[in-house]
Design a protein around this motif. Structure first.
Motif, PDB file in Angstrom:
ATOM      1  N   HIS A  45       0.842  -1.199   0.000  1.00 40.56           N
ATOM      2  CA  HIS A  45       0.000   0.000   0.000  1.00 40.56           C
ATOM      3  C   HIS A  45       0.877   1.248   0.000  1.00 40.56           C
ATOM      4  CE1 HIS A  45      -2.513   3.104   2.158  1.00 40.56           C
ATOM      5  NE2 HIS A  45      -3.263   2.808   1.123  1.00 40.56           N
TER       6      HIS A  45
ATOM      7  N   HIS B 158      -3.559   7.524  -4.785  1.00 42.09           N
ATOM      8  CA  HIS B 158      -4.526   8.310  -4.005  1.00 42.09           C
ATOM      9  C   HIS B 158      -4.812   9.636  -4.696  1.00 42.09           C
ATOM     10  CE1 HIS B 158      -3.069   5.590  -0.788  1.00 42.09           C
ATOM     11  NE2 HIS B 158      -4.361   5.534  -0.568  1.00 42.09           N
TER      12      HIS B 158
ATOM     13  N   HIS C  13     -11.458  -0.479   4.505  1.00 43.07           N
ATOM     14  CA  HIS C  13     -11.499  -0.437   3.044  1.00 43.07           C
ATOM     15  C   HIS C  13     -12.521  -1.393   2.436  1.00 43.07           C
ATOM     16  CE1 HIS C  13      -9.208   2.689   1.193  1.00 43.07           C
ATOM     17  NE2 HIS C  13      -8.523   2.716   2.318  1.00 43.07           N
TER      18      HIS C  13
HETATM   19 CU1  C2O Z   1      -4.837   3.845   0.415  1.00 42.41          CU
HETATM   20 CU2  C2O Z   1      -7.591   4.415   2.842  1.00 42.41          CU
HETATM   21  O1  C2O Z   1      -5.989   4.504   1.827  1.00 42.41           O
END
Ligand code: C2O
Length: 544
Positions: free
Chosen positions: A110, A130, A306
């Motif tokens: 990530h 992002h 998520h």
């Molecule tokens: Cu990649 Cu909630 O972030």
């Protein structure tokens, strides 16, 4: 060659057209990155090398033999499901650092996709998933493989990720969805992460309007109302179009972070900020773990969060009003990302392959979503009284006495900033959108957070998001790995539907008041331009 030949014989004007279309065609999809080799991370989040999986990167194909997975709310797991989940994270934590599937390396994966780590040969800017239109599909891919990895280490093909239903404000006590699921706060559990703020442990209700880890003393019923209305503002009335919900386009080689969809900022971003620790001490960073992209995915709650982000994406597509579709753009669809499968082998997926979760063979258990109608009975969405009721006459004089937007304006952390913006000629097509662009965030290693209101100049700096005049939030999470933020960054929200909601469709100018609501001290925020335009997405190929 052909283009050049045309260039030699053409007239000057036509040549310019040729050059322009050439430049346009340079916009391309992102090719699957060569993980782990393309990594250069100042946060040391590259994936393990040498890599010993099956050579090459396999192209993902739909697998009809995969079992159907039903993702269930984390607050309603059975004892069996809970034990299984705890076993899963204990196993992921125990995998060695050389294994891409370990919790540590899932966090790294990530991190490297967002924190200045993935450089393609010859490209100036690193990949950034992002703050733009790849946010939703990339995280869907990440959750998909995370789930399959867990199923594999558990040797249980029926495993499905739980979702943390922070959007669910139901008044139940067993426990409700809008608290951090209790199993994640037990220090003896593999689901626990000590690097969180205290309110996420002790104060049960999640404040989707958080100022970044500052505990709030709002009551439960207040919080329920506020959270419902906030989600309504952010993603129903504030984001009725594809472009507003998904975020700004991002092409291969671009400076990433041109602007998130409204959902990415809030509640997605505020949930991160609420869980992170604002007092984390070096070598940790403020708002670690959850409030920093570099470490967020080391907290097991990240995956439940998520899963819910992914669920809300699915739900958004099914809200009846507006133009809620997928970006209709081949560059978006053909972009590919590389991930690790359940056997720790590299696999690439196209964005187009993850738009329909049914094809990935998972779905979400049903839970009520009163935020779709502003937390009230359907049909009564706009019935909530204004916080700042104004007569038509006061509206006119407010507009007359308010100054126009200027790029010299500075949003400090002590005072509200009010200005007006002229609306364009009414169009019968598309949705009217307010855009502030050229947003400058001087310190990108700190949070930046503002809230915007319409026709509410007296709003307090500590104001909440429950007022109908509340129009939207910017929530910038610390982005430590990135040298600086994209100077073209834009912040947008649908303004036409909001004006209708507050009974002010008739105005020629809108009066906006912005308040900075970061945990003090904030930053001095500026932007170069404020404009209102009609967003026709997804019916046109929209551009930054
Ligand atoms: Cu990649 Cu909630 O972030």
């Amino acid at each position: 060659m052909g283009n050049l030949a045309v260039g030699w014989i053409c007239f000057a004007v036509l040549c310019m057209v040729a050059v322009t279309s050439e430049a346009k065609s340079l916009k391309r999809s992102i090719p699957a990155p060569d993980i782990p080799n393309q990594c250069n991370s100042i946060e040391r989040c590259c994936m393990p090398t040498p890599y010993t999986g099956v050579p090459g990167i396999r192209q993902f194909e739909f697998e009809a033999e995969q079992p159907w997975r039903v993702r269930r709310p984390a607050h309603r797991l059975s004892k069996f499901e809970l034990d299984r989940l705890e076993r899963a994270y204990a196993l992921l934590r125990a995998l060695p650092d050389s294994d891409p599937r370990s919790l540590w390396n899932q966090k790294n994966l990530h991190c490297l996709y967002c924190d200045n780590a993935l450089y393609y040969p010859g490209q100036k800017y690193p990949l950034e998933i992002h703050n733009g239109w790849y946010f939703l599909p990339w995280h869907r891919m990440f959750m998909y493989w995370h789930e399959r990895i867990i199923a594999k280490v558990l040797n249980d093909s029926t495993f499905a990720l739980p979702f943390w239903a922070w959007d669910n404000q139901q008044d139940v006590t067993d426990p409700p969805g809008n608290v951090i699921p209790p199993q994640y706060t037990n220090p003896n559990s593999s689901l626990y992460d000590p690097i969180r703020n205290n309110c996420s442990q002790a104060n049960p209700y999640i404040d989707l309007d958080t100022r970044g880890g500052v505990c709030s003393n709002k009551t439960a019923s207040y919080m329920r109302t506020q959270n419902n209305r906030l989600i309504y503002s952010q993603i129903v009335v504030g984001a009725p179009t594809t472009s507003l919900f998904y975020g700004m386009p991002y092409y291969f080689g671009d400076w990433g972070g041109a602007g998130p969809g409204t959902f990415e900022d809030q509640p997605h971003g505020t949930v991160h900020a609420w869980v992170g620790d604002p007092y984390a001490k070096p070598p940790l960073k403020t708002l670690d773990d959850m409030g920093n992209f570099g470490r967020a995915a080391f907290d097991p709650i990240f995956y439940a969060h998520h899963a819910n982000v992914d669920r809300v994406w699915y739900l958004w597509n099914h809200i009846p009003s507006g133009a809620r579709s997928f970006p209709q753009n081949p560059i978006f669809n053909n972009t590919q990302f590389t991930l690790y499968d359940e056997n720790a082998n590299l696999v690439k997926m196209n964005v187009s392959q993850v738009l329909d979760s049914n094809l990935l063979r998972y779905r979400y258990e049903y839970l009520p979503t009163p935020w779709v109608t502003n937390g009230v009975e359907p049909g009564k969405e706009n019935s909530i009284p204004l916080c700042n009721p104004l007569s038509k006459r006061s509206v006119t004089s407010l507009i007359a006495t308010t100054g126009k937007f200027s790029s010299k304006l500075v949003l400090t952390d002590t005072a509200a900033l009010t200005f007006k913006v002229r609306r364009p000629k009414k169009s019968s097509r598309g949705t009217e959108v307010l855009q502030l662009s050229g947003l400058r965030i001087p310190n990108n290693t700190a949070q930046a957070h503002w809230k915007a209101y319409l026709f509410y100049p007296g709003v307090a700096v500590t104001a909440n998001a429950a007022c109908p005049e509340y129009a939207g939030t910017l929530n910038f999470l610390p982005h430590v790995g990135q040298a600086t933020t994209n100077p073209k960054r834009a912040w947008r929200v649908a303004i036409g539907p909001k004006l209708e909601q507050i009974g002010k469709s008739y105005v020629k100018d809108i009066v906006i008041t912005m308040v900075q609501t970061t945990k003090p001290p904030g930053q001095n925020l500026t932007f170069t331009k404020a404009q209102i335009y009609y967003d026709l997405s997804p019916h046109v190929t929209y551009d930054a």
